[in-house]
Design a protein around this motif. Structure first.
Motif, PDB file in Angstrom:
ATOM      1  N   PRO A  81       0.753  -1.769   0.184  1.00 40.40           N
ATOM      2  CA  PRO A  81       0.137  -0.118   0.134  1.00 40.40           C
ATOM      3  C   PRO A  81       1.088   1.384  -0.266  1.00 40.40           C
ATOM      4  N   VAL A  82       0.602   1.759  -1.049  1.00 36.61           N
ATOM      5  CA  VAL A  82       1.353   3.274  -1.694  1.00 36.61           C
ATOM      6  C   VAL A  82       0.060   4.431  -1.581  1.00 36.61           C
ATOM      7  N   THR A  83       0.664   5.213  -0.622  1.00 37.75           N
ATOM      8  CA  THR A  83      -0.799   6.616  -1.075  1.00 37.75           C
ATOM      9  C   THR A  83       0.341   7.415  -1.119  1.00 37.75           C
ATOM     10  N   ASN A  84       1.007   8.168  -0.994  1.00 40.64           N
ATOM     11  CA  ASN A  84       2.276   9.395  -0.873  1.00 40.64           C
ATOM     12  C   ASN A  84       2.576   9.227  -2.522  1.00 40.64           C
ATOM     13  N   VAL A  85       2.729   8.941  -3.400  1.00 39.32           N
ATOM     14  CA  VAL A  85       2.952   8.887  -4.597  1.00 39.32           C
ATOM     15  C   VAL A  85       2.496   7.698  -5.526  1.00 39.32           C
ATOM     16  N   LYS A  86       3.005   8.339  -7.030  1.00 41.50           N
ATOM     17  CA  LYS A  86       2.457   7.602  -7.659  1.00 41.50           C
ATOM     18  C   LYS A  86       3.497   8.083  -8.691  1.00 41.50           C
ATOM     19  N   VAL A  87       2.662   6.793  -9.845  1.00 45.72           N
ATOM     20  CA  VAL A  87       3.603   6.557 -11.131  1.00 45.72           C
ATOM     21  C   VAL A  87       3.975   7.422 -12.271  1.00 45.72           C
ATOM     22  N   PHE A 132      17.902   2.344 -11.783  1.00 54.93           N
ATOM     23  CA  PHE A 132      17.382   1.932 -11.081  1.00 54.93           C
ATOM     24  C   PHE A 132      16.809   2.104  -9.167  1.00 54.93           C
ATOM     25  N   VAL A 133      15.892   2.049  -8.234  1.00 54.27           N
ATOM     26  CA  VAL A 133      16.657   2.258  -6.759  1.00 54.27           C
ATOM     27  C   VAL A 133      15.517   1.977  -6.388  1.00 54.27           C
ATOM     28  N   ALA A 134      14.720   0.416  -5.725  1.00 53.17           N
ATOM     29  CA  ALA A 134      14.024   0.233  -4.618  1.00 53.17           C
ATOM     30  C   ALA A 134      14.179   1.375  -3.421  1.00 53.17           C
ATOM     31  N   VAL A 135      12.933   2.004  -3.007  1.00 55.35           N
ATOM     32  CA  VAL A 135      12.828   2.552  -2.092  1.00 55.35           C
ATOM     33  C   VAL A 135      11.572   2.673  -0.814  1.00 55.35           C
ATOM     34  N   PRO A 136      11.527   3.046   0.204  1.00 56.06           N
ATOM     35  CA  PRO A 136      10.641   3.108   1.130  1.00 56.06           C
ATOM     36  C   PRO A 136       9.684   4.430  -0.005  1.00 56.06           C
ATOM     37  N   ALA A 137       8.503   3.746   0.649  1.00 62.63           N
ATOM     38  CA  ALA A 137       7.425   4.698   0.034  1.00 62.63           C
ATOM     39  C   ALA A 137       7.565   5.515   0.909  1.00 62.63           C
ATOM     40  N   GLY A 138       7.869   5.882   2.091  1.00 63.30           N
ATOM     41  CA  GLY A 138       7.853   6.791   3.123  1.00 63.30           C
ATOM     42  C   GLY A 138       9.068   8.097   2.788  1.00 63.30           C
ATOM     43  N   HIS A 139      10.001   7.387   2.370  1.00 61.69           N
ATOM     44  CA  HIS A 139      11.538   8.048   2.172  1.00 61.69           C
ATOM     45  C   HIS A 139      11.520   9.170   0.836  1.00 61.69           C
ATOM     46  N   CYS A 140      10.364   8.798   0.656  1.00 66.01           N
ATOM     47  CA  CYS A 140      10.082  10.114  -0.918  1.00 66.01           C
ATOM     48  C   CYS A 140      10.038  11.247  -0.403  1.00 66.01           C
ATOM     49  N   LEU A 141      10.196  12.279  -1.447  1.00 68.70           N
ATOM     50  CA  LEU A 141       9.944  13.933  -1.114  1.00 68.70           C
ATOM     51  C   LEU A 141       9.319  13.891  -2.811  1.00 68.70           C
ATOM     52  N   PRO A 142       8.569  14.968  -2.963  1.00 63.23           N
ATOM     53  CA  PRO A 142       8.020  15.860  -3.858  1.00 63.23           C
ATOM     54  C   PRO A 142       9.308  16.991  -3.965  1.00 63.23           C
ATOM     55  N   ILE A 143      10.102  16.607  -5.035  1.00 61.10           N
ATOM     56  CA  ILE A 143      10.934  18.064  -5.792  1.00 61.10           C
ATOM     57  C   ILE A 143      10.536  19.544  -5.475  1.00 61.10           C
ATOM     58  N   PRO A 144      11.218  19.878  -4.225  1.00 64.26           N
ATOM     59  CA  PRO A 144      10.709  20.923  -3.898  1.00 64.26           C
ATOM     60  C   PRO A 144      10.581  22.497  -5.726  1.00 64.26           C
ATOM     61  N   LYS A 171      13.032   7.148  10.255  1.00 59.63           N
ATOM     62  CA  LYS A 171      12.610   8.171   8.460  1.00 59.63           C
ATOM     63  C   LYS A 171      11.543   8.758   7.807  1.00 59.63           C
ATOM     64  N   GLN A 172      10.807   7.728   7.773  1.00 59.45           N
ATOM     65  CA  GLN A 172       9.554   8.831   7.455  1.00 59.45           C
ATOM     66  C   GLN A 172       8.461  10.264   7.886  1.00 59.45           C
ATOM     67  N   GLN A 173       9.253   9.460   9.483  1.00 56.90           N
ATOM     68  CA  GLN A 173       8.831  11.300  10.003  1.00 56.90           C
ATOM     69  C   GLN A 173       9.432  12.928  10.395  1.00 56.90           C
ATOM     70  N   ILE A 174      10.886  11.822   9.727  1.00 56.87           N
ATOM     71  CA  ILE A 174      11.376  13.306   9.160  1.00 56.87           C
ATOM     72  C   ILE A 174      11.190  13.891   8.119  1.00 56.87           C
ATOM     73  N   ALA A 175      11.376  12.454   7.271  1.00 60.01           N
ATOM     74  CA  ALA A 175      10.416  13.317   5.983  1.00 60.01           C
ATOM     75  C   ALA A 175       9.522  14.197   5.707  1.00 60.01           C
ATOM     76  N   GLU A 176       8.145  13.702   6.678  1.00 55.66           N
ATOM     77  CA  GLU A 176       7.208  14.226   6.426  1.00 55.66           C
ATOM     78  C   GLU A 176       7.695  15.919   7.207  1.00 55.66           C
ATOM     79  N   THR A 177       8.149  15.862   8.475  1.00 58.03           N
ATOM     80  CA  THR A 177       8.500  17.212   9.318  1.00 58.03           C
ATOM     81  C   THR A 177       9.417  17.953   8.117  1.00 58.03           C
ATOM     82  N   LEU A 178      10.591  17.596   7.321  1.00 54.52           N
ATOM     83  CA  LEU A 178      11.165  18.474   6.249  1.00 54.52           C
ATOM     84  C   LEU A 178      10.258  19.182   5.625  1.00 54.52           C
ATOM     85  N   GLN A 179       9.258  17.941   4.730  1.00 47.95           N
ATOM     86  CA  GLN A 179       8.374  18.671   4.330  1.00 47.95           C
ATOM     87  C   GLN A 179       7.358  20.477   4.841  1.00 47.95           C
ATOM     88  N   GLU A 180       7.327  19.894   5.926  1.00 45.78           N
ATOM     89  CA  GLU A 180       6.215  21.290   7.188  1.00 45.78           C
ATOM     90  C   GLU A 180       7.669  21.339   7.114  1.00 45.78           C
TER      91      GLU A 180
END
Length: 327
Positions: free
Chosen positions: A75-81, A97-109, A272-281
């Motif tokens: 299940p992934v909700t924060n990013v899509k193909v 190509f690299v496999a990454v937990p979806a929660g460690h992805c961030l949009p391009i600022p 790491k996902q929590q850090i990613a979310e904090t960075l985005q905010e």
């Protein structure tokens, strides 16, 4: 896919481009077609055999990338193909190509290129968690950042200034000093010609600084302790000059100091996902407004990875070293 192999390890000349199958995704992961990958000091340590990847991580080098999501395993909700992202990786960034937990992805600022975005994850995750979470830096406090011209150092300088701190830093030459001043350092100390402990004592009227971010280690430990104010915090993120030394620990008790540190790669995915979310905010608005930015020193073609590692080991660079993966 093509990837960078380091065989049994050794010097930079052990690096070779090889081919292998694309990663097989696990639940909650995404597959990124890599545009750029960051070159970081832990890559050098892993290549030389002193920093093995954690269990279940990719055995390949590379801790941060930018690129395009080409597959998702729910299940992934924060990013899509089709999304362009930057991501902290558990390894494997030196590959097409690299496999990454979806929660460690961030949009391009907004306003950042794919090159610049690939330089965000490792430095900004590291600085946020160590300076602001573990180090508890507050507006109006003072911070000493060692290695100010590194990618970590320049990120820490910019964020500390944006959050209202007075920033001191150490470097080894005038060119690096000028870069640190450009990005917000209030005072730059040349450790080759000045004793940073003496300078900090003079600048703070003997009180010391509230926080020190250090990657040097044993060589600086006693001086760091002496340079901290009452209730000061020393945060260790690397040991470039050793981790074993003899110190007088009495000031830790008398000044009620905190000596802590962390590594990023081995932390659980959820943290790491929590850090990613904090960075985005907290941090992405600064990146999008141009108030903080990744500092790129040089980008190398994928085929020139040996030269990229040699530059990292020379420590002559200012800011980030990058690999262009997608031609």
């Amino acid at each position: 896919m093509r990837y960078i192999d380091y065989g049994t390890g050794g010097g930079a000349d052990c690096l070779r481009i090889k081919e292998t199958d694309k990663p097989v995704l696990r639940a909650g992961e995404v597959l990124i077609e890599v545009a750029y990958a960051g070159v970081n000091r832990p890559d050098i340590l892993q290549r030389s055999g002193s920093y093995p990847p954690p269990p279940n991580a990719s055995p390949y080098l590379g801790l941060e990338v930018s690129g395009t999501v080409v597959a998702v395993e729910g299940p992934v909700t924060n990013v899509k193909v089709g999304d362009q992202v930057c991501a902290l990786t558990p390894g494997g960034g030196y590959a097409e190509f690299v496999a990454v937990p979806a929660g460690h992805c961030l949009p391009i600022p907004a306003g950042l290129s794919l090159l610049e975005a690939a330089a965000v994850p490792e430095n900004y995750f590291t600085v946020w968690t160590n300076v602001f979470e573990r180090g508890r830096l507050q507006k109006g406090e003072t911070i000493l950042i060692h290695g100010g011209s590194s990618g970590i150092g320049l990120t820490a300088i910019q964020l500390a200034k944006q959050f209202g701190a007075t920033v001191y830093t150490t470097v080894g030459n005038d060119e690096k000093a000028a870069a640190c001043k450009k990005y917000g350092a209030d005072l730059v100390i040349n450790y080759k010609t000045q004793d940073f402990q003496e300078v900090i004592a003079e600048e703070t009227d003997g009180k010391g600084v509230n926080l020190i971010l250090d990657m040097v280690g044993a060589l600086y430990l006693q001086k760091n302790i002496a340079s901290l104010a009452l209730e000061g915090r020393l945060v260790q993120i690397a040991f470039l000059h050793g981790s074993v030394t003899e110190i007088d620990a009495t000031p830790i008790m008398l000044k009620r100091l905190t000596f802590t540190g962390s590594t990023l790669r081995a932390r659980p995915d959820g943290e790491k996902q929590q850090i990613a979310e904090t960075l985005q905010e907290q941090v992405f608005p600064l990146l999008q407004a141009g108030k903080a930015k990744p500092v790129i020193y040089k980008s190398f073609d994928f085929d020139d990875v040996i030269a990229a590692h040699e530059l990292m080991e020379s420590s002559t660079h200012i800011g980030k070293i990058m690999l262009k993966v997608k031609s």
